[in-house]
Design a protein around this motif. Structure first.
Motif, short mmCIF file in Angstrom:
data_model
loop_
_atom_site.label_atom_id
_atom_site.label_comp_id
_atom_site.label_asym_id
_atom_site.label_seq_id
_atom_site.Cartn_x
_atom_site.Cartn_y
_atom_site.Cartn_z
N ASN A 53 28.01 38.61 35.01
CA ASN A 53 27.37 36.58 35.26
C ASN A 53 26.70 36.99 36.88
O ASN A 53 25.55 36.54 36.98
CB ASN A 53 28.29 35.30 35.25
CG ASN A 53 27.52 34.38 34.92
OD1 ASN A 53 26.32 34.47 34.02
ND2 ASN A 53 27.59 33.73 36.29
N GLY A 62 38.63 34.53 40.08
CA GLY A 62 38.55 33.42 39.59
C GLY A 62 39.75 32.29 39.68
O GLY A 62 40.69 32.70 39.67
N ARG A 96 32.38 37.11 34.50
CA ARG A 96 32.52 36.83 36.09
C ARG A 96 31.48 37.79 36.66
O ARG A 96 30.51 37.35 36.84
CB ARG A 96 33.52 36.53 37.10
CG ARG A 96 34.80 34.88 36.00
CD ARG A 96 35.84 34.44 36.87
NE ARG A 96 35.80 35.20 38.32
CZ ARG A 96 35.27 32.73 39.01
NH1 ARG A 96 34.49 32.59 37.96
NH2 ARG A 96 34.90 34.11 40.47
N GLU A 111 37.32 37.98 33.69
CA GLU A 111 37.57 38.88 35.06
C GLU A 111 35.58 39.49 34.75
O GLU A 111 34.56 39.44 35.80
CB GLU A 111 38.29 39.38 35.05
CG GLU A 111 38.12 39.82 36.55
CD GLU A 111 39.47 41.34 36.76
OE1 GLU A 111 39.39 41.81 37.33
OE2 GLU A 111 40.53 40.50 36.43
N ALA A 162 32.18 39.73 41.88
CA ALA A 162 32.25 37.97 41.56
C ALA A 162 34.10 37.97 42.51
O ALA A 162 35.05 38.49 42.60
CB ALA A 162 32.92 37.91 40.27
#
Length: 179
Positions: A135, A34, A132, A129, A31
């Motif tokens: 996901n 963010g 994320r 974090e 990921a």
């Protein structure tokens, strides 16, 4: 001994390590960074981020194993302490470990205790974090529409409750959904 934010952060870091093993096995990307910056988080806010972590881990477990786990007992927001956040993160970890078992992954991520004093904000950022990355691992990712639907549902519940009180401040009209 009462659990501290440092204990919770250690458990979150363990979840991150286990997810990294799964991510590598699944061939999914890392990921990206963010853009959430939080200061002065309180245990209640961290608890709700942990619930999101649990929900995503629960979905990942279902997608990978077809199994449904048991529901969490929810704590009233005013009663939340670090041990409640730890319990939710640990429940998410158990879901992640079931996914690892299904994928036949035997390597484990260590849980390293933190010697310096972590605060709720550190835990909050780490959970965001982790959410994320989690996901990215999902087949059906959590989308802004999912969040919008939940918030709208909560607003409608609040409006129905307020209708019983004639002098209560009413909820303003909903703003249009922004994509």
């Amino acid at each position: 001994k009462a659990l501290t934010p440092s204990d919770v952060l250690a458990r979150v870091k363990r979840v991150q390590g286990e997810l990294e093993l799964i991510r590598f096995e699944m061939g999914k990307p890392i990921a990206g960074p963010g853009h959430v910056s939080v200061t002065h988080a309180v245990p209640r806010e961290t608890y709700f981020q942990a619930l999101t972590l649990f929900d995503k881990a629960d979905r990942l477990m279902f997608e990978q194993t077809g199994e449904l786990g048991s529901e969490l007992i929810r704590i009233p927001p005013e009663a939340v302490h670090p041990e409640h956040v730890w319990n939710v993160v640990d429940a998410a970890l158990q879901r992640v470990l079931q996914v690892k078992e299904t994928l036949a992954l035997t390597k484990s991520a260590p849980e390293t205790p933190f010697t310096k004093g972590a605060i709720a904000t550190d835990v909050f950022q780490a959970i965001v974090e982790t959410n994320r990355q989690l996901n990215v691992l999902l087949e059906r990712q959590f989308a802004p529409q999912d969040v919008y639907r939940q918030v709208t549902l909560a607003v409608h519940y609040a409006a129905k409750l307020l209708a019983h009180f004639p002098n209560a401040t009413r909820i303003p009209d909903a703003r249009p959904f922004e994509h």
